[in-house]
Motif scaffolding. Structure first.
Motif, PDB file in Angstrom:
ATOM      1  N   GLY A 297       0.822  -1.172  -0.180  1.00 42.58           N
ATOM      2  CA  GLY A 297      -0.044  -0.084   0.160  1.00 42.58           C
ATOM      3  C   GLY A 297       0.787   1.174   0.065  1.00 42.58           C
ATOM      4  N   LYS A 298       1.985   1.249  -0.359  1.00 42.43           N
ATOM      5  CA  LYS A 298       2.807   2.533  -0.495  1.00 42.43           C
ATOM      6  C   LYS A 298       2.238   3.616  -1.263  1.00 42.43           C
ATOM      7  N   SER A 299       1.873   3.205  -2.716  1.00 43.93           N
ATOM      8  CA  SER A 299       1.561   4.160  -3.712  1.00 43.93           C
ATOM      9  C   SER A 299       0.203   4.887  -3.007  1.00 43.93           C
ATOM     10  N   THR A 300      -0.693   4.110  -2.269  1.00 49.20           N
ATOM     11  CA  THR A 300      -2.319   4.399  -1.748  1.00 49.20           C
ATOM     12  C   THR A 300      -1.724   5.429  -0.772  1.00 49.20           C
TER      13      THR A 300
ATOM     14  N   GLY B  96      14.619   9.591   6.902  1.00 53.21           N
ATOM     15  CA  GLY B  96      13.871   8.539   7.528  1.00 53.21           C
ATOM     16  C   GLY B  96      12.931   7.629   6.509  1.00 53.21           C
ATOM     17  N   VAL B  97      12.233   6.703   7.005  1.00 50.78           N
ATOM     18  CA  VAL B  97      11.410   5.947   6.244  1.00 50.78           C
ATOM     19  C   VAL B  97      10.082   5.713   6.986  1.00 50.78           C
ATOM     20  N   LEU B  98       8.902   5.578   6.051  1.00 48.43           N
ATOM     21  CA  LEU B  98       7.937   4.880   6.668  1.00 48.43           C
ATOM     22  C   LEU B  98       7.780   3.411   6.116  1.00 48.43           C
ATOM     23  N   LEU B  99       7.790   2.577   7.047  1.00 47.82           N
ATOM     24  CA  LEU B  99       7.969   1.037   6.766  1.00 47.82           C
ATOM     25  C   LEU B  99       6.362   0.460   6.734  1.00 47.82           C
ATOM     26  N   VAL B 100       5.985   0.378   5.604  1.00 51.21           N
ATOM     27  CA  VAL B 100       4.488   0.074   5.551  1.00 51.21           C
ATOM     28  C   VAL B 100       4.410  -1.378   5.526  1.00 51.21           C
ATOM     29  N   VAL B 101       3.548  -2.076   6.510  1.00 49.18           N
ATOM     30  CA  VAL B 101       3.528  -3.502   6.599  1.00 49.18           C
ATOM     31  C   VAL B 101       1.951  -3.627   6.231  1.00 49.18           C
ATOM     32  N   ASP B 102       1.389  -4.451   5.463  1.00 54.59           N
ATOM     33  CA  ASP B 102       0.032  -4.898   5.553  1.00 54.59           C
ATOM     34  C   ASP B 102      -0.437  -5.596   7.045  1.00 54.59           C
ATOM     35  N   ALA B 103      -1.719  -5.412   7.459  1.00 56.73           N
ATOM     36  CA  ALA B 103      -2.129  -5.778   8.552  1.00 56.73           C
ATOM     37  C   ALA B 103      -2.616  -7.094   8.355  1.00 56.73           C
ATOM     38  N   ASN B 104      -3.011  -7.570   7.230  1.00 51.91           N
ATOM     39  CA  ASN B 104      -3.348  -9.021   7.104  1.00 51.91           C
ATOM     40  C   ASN B 104      -1.997  -9.899   6.899  1.00 51.91           C
ATOM     41  N   GLU B 105      -1.174  -9.581   5.812  1.00 52.49           N
ATOM     42  CA  GLU B 105      -0.143 -10.372   5.567  1.00 52.49           C
ATOM     43  C   GLU B 105       0.981 -10.227   6.355  1.00 52.49           C
TER      44      GLU B 105
END
Ligand code: GTP
Length: 556
Positions: free
Chosen positions: A18-21, A98-107
């Motif tokens: 979901g980075k682009s979103t 810095g970075v935002l490390l996006v992780v899918d809440a399901n996967e």
């Protein structure tokens, strides 16, 4: 803009998390783009990205945000998620704090989450974990929080839980960017020091370099020097990416933007180069490690008259994607062309598709191979290596991370697809180069009536020689027209024949379908047959049409 009000950050994640979103929501929230419009992957500008729904190129956008009475400039760099494009990620990170490390809440944590975390960690960046897609029915943000704490040692209360799709809690992400990521460490009073971290080619304006300013200021009209080529240029335009180019009077240290300086030749804008002011030389910035190609393929124009056009298209596209390596090559069957190196198969497909979509080029791509180092000796026969397990880490009760040492040749073609289907899509995969290993390799020749076909020589693993040789002979049999005599197609290792196919003798009677005496039609058909013969290559006495090579060499 005061430096302490600038934040340079990147969003990194496993593919599709979901980075682009999230980037779209951040652009909307800061008023960079209109909320009412149907915004979908605004930063995915390339046609190939929109068609495939994946990010290929890192893109940059400058956002303005008011917080507690102060205005902040947030430079966001969107990055690709697929394994093949991690080179883009590490390049983008060099311009960030810095970075935002996006992780899918399901996967939960996947292979690229781990790889991206370590890229950021090694670059000593602040990492803000963002758990996305909390709106999903199967979302389990608490489980993902625990994974993050266990694998990355980041306290679970530092995780921000959001739904990028619905916009839930996205403001907290902006808040965290301002609070947790430090401003860039730069000196505006020092002489200019700008890092070229990306560049594109515009037909009318020449090279557009994306730059991060570490020191000083640059304005339109300044004379600048490239540390790499030592050439001097006059700056024609500077600006910010908003996300489209927006000219400004100056760019200051701490800012990320673009610069146009009359660089007409694509080789002049080296990625990783440092630009400085004329007569104010500086120590160049470290630049980047060059990317290591993993998959090689031959590329040839369909028609040799297109050689120069294709050459210039490849040059321009490699400027935009410097991880592709290019060497001139030629094949008796396909003419003059190139041997290109890619980071992976998807990377190769995307490059090919971009050539077609952006440069209208049509090319023949030959089957990819991986690099081998050959030690020529009389035995050359050393013990073969198969995959060796290195270690195993349990991420939680349901997920395990396995490390293996694999021969590259075994994973580049269809390993990822097989892994996905075996695990019903649950397993994910990442790799890095572990160096050369010894292997039992053999050189395989293809013979037509005993004569070697130079363009079909390959290096294969001893155990695979028979099946690969058989496949090539079969493909060649299907694409060779019958001739006046029988043709033996053989695959051989040294003097040993390992596979054989036969094309029976036959005279192609092009007049067979011409009943009656229409002489002009007969002449036409005979002429066409004669023209076809010009495109033939003779190997011994066997005539091989160019098409037959293409069919045997082409990727599926
Ligand atoms: P790459 O650019 O290819 O690396 O992917 P990405 O990480 O940028 O993912 P992208 O933003 O394209 O989102 C992938 C898919 O997840 C899309 O179909 C999105 O609509 C969906 N998605 C993103 N965020 C959310 C969310 O918060 N909730 C739900 N339900 N779906 C989401």
């Amino acid at each position: 803009f005061p430096v302490e009000n600038i934040r340079n950050f990147s969003i990194v994640a496993h593919v599709d998390h979901g980075k682009s979103t999230l980037a779209d929501r951040l652009l909307e929230l800061t008023g960079t783009i209109d909320k009412t419009k149907n915004n979908k992957q605004v930063l995915d500008k390339l046609q190939v990205e929109r068609e495939r729904g994946i990010t290929v190129k890192a893109q940059t956008a400058s956002l303005f945000h008011n917080c507690e009475g102060k205005q902040y400039l947030l430079n966001l760099i969107d990055t690709p998620g697929h394994v093949d494009f991690s080179y883009e990620v590490s390049r983008s990170l060099s311009a960030c704090q810095g970075v935002l490390l996006v992780v899918d809440a399901n996967e939960g944590i996947q292979a690229q989450t781990v790889a991206n975390f370590f890229l950021a960690f090694e670059a000593q960046l602040s990492v803000i974990p963002v758990i996305n897609k909390i709106d999903l029915k199967n979302a389990d943000p608490e489980r993902v929080e625990n994974q993050i704490e266990k694998v990355f040692d980041i306290p679970s209360d530092e995780c921000i839980k959001i739904s990028a799709k619905l916009g839930t809690n996205v403001e907290s992400v902006l808040q965290a960017v301002i609070e947790r990521i430090p401003p860039p460490k730069v000196h505006r009073k020092n002489p200019l020091r700008a890092l070229v971290f990306d560049s594109t080619f515009d037909q009318y304006r020449g090279v557009i370099a994306n730059v991060a300013l570490f020191d000083g200021v640059v304005s339109k009209g300044d004379k600048i020097v490239s540390a790499h080529t030592q050439k001097t240029y006059e700056v024609n335009e500077v600006g910010v990416l908003n996300p489209n180019e927006q000219p400004t009077h100056k760019l200051y240290a701490g800012q990320v933007g673009y610069l146009i300086a009359g660089m007409k030749n694509v080789t002049e804008a080296q990625i990783g180069d440092t630009l400085y002011l004329h007569k104010q030389p500086v120590e160049p910035l470290p630049g980047f490690k060059s990317a290591k190609p993993m998959v090689f393929a031959g590329m040839y124009p369909v028609d040799q008259s297109e050689y120069n056009n294709l050459k210039s298209a490849i040059e321009k596209l490699t400027l935009n994607d410097s991880s592709v390596t290019v060497h001139r090559d030629s094949s008796l069957a396909l003419g003059a062309g190139w041997r290109l190196g890619f980071l992976g198969l998807l990377h190769m497909e995307v490059f090919n598709q971009r050539l077609e979509l952006e440069y209208n080029a049509s090319v023949i791509l030959t089957t990819p191979t991986v690099p081998y180092k050959a030690v020529l000796s009389s035995s050359k026969l050393i013990k073969a290596r198969r995959a060796v397990q290195k270690n195993m880490i349990f991420i939680d009760q349901n997920r395990v991370m396995l490390k293996y040492l694999f021969p590259l040749n075994e994973i580049v073609v269809d390993f990822y697809d097989s892994l996905k289907s075996l695990s019903s899509g649950y397993a994910s995969f990442d790799y890095e180069d572990a160096g050369y290993q010894t292997a039992e390799l053999v050189k395989m020749d293809i013979l037509l009536n005993g004569n070697n076909v130079e363009e079909l020589v390959t290096v294969v693993h001893k155990d695979k020689a028979h099946s690969i040789g058989k496949a090539i002979c079969e493909r060649l049999k299907d694409s060779l027209p019958r001739q006046l005599f029988e043709i033996a197609i053989q695959a051989a290792i040294g003097s040993k024949i390992i596979a054989r196919e036969t094309v029976k003798a036959y005279r192609k009677n092009v007049l067979a379908k011409c009943y009656g005496g229409d002489i002009t039609r007969k002449m036409k058909l005979l002429k066409r047959q004669a023209e076809g013969k010009k495109k033939l290559r003779k190997i011994g006495n066997v005539e091989v049409p160019k098409d037959a090579f293409i069919k045997v060499l082409k990727t599926q």
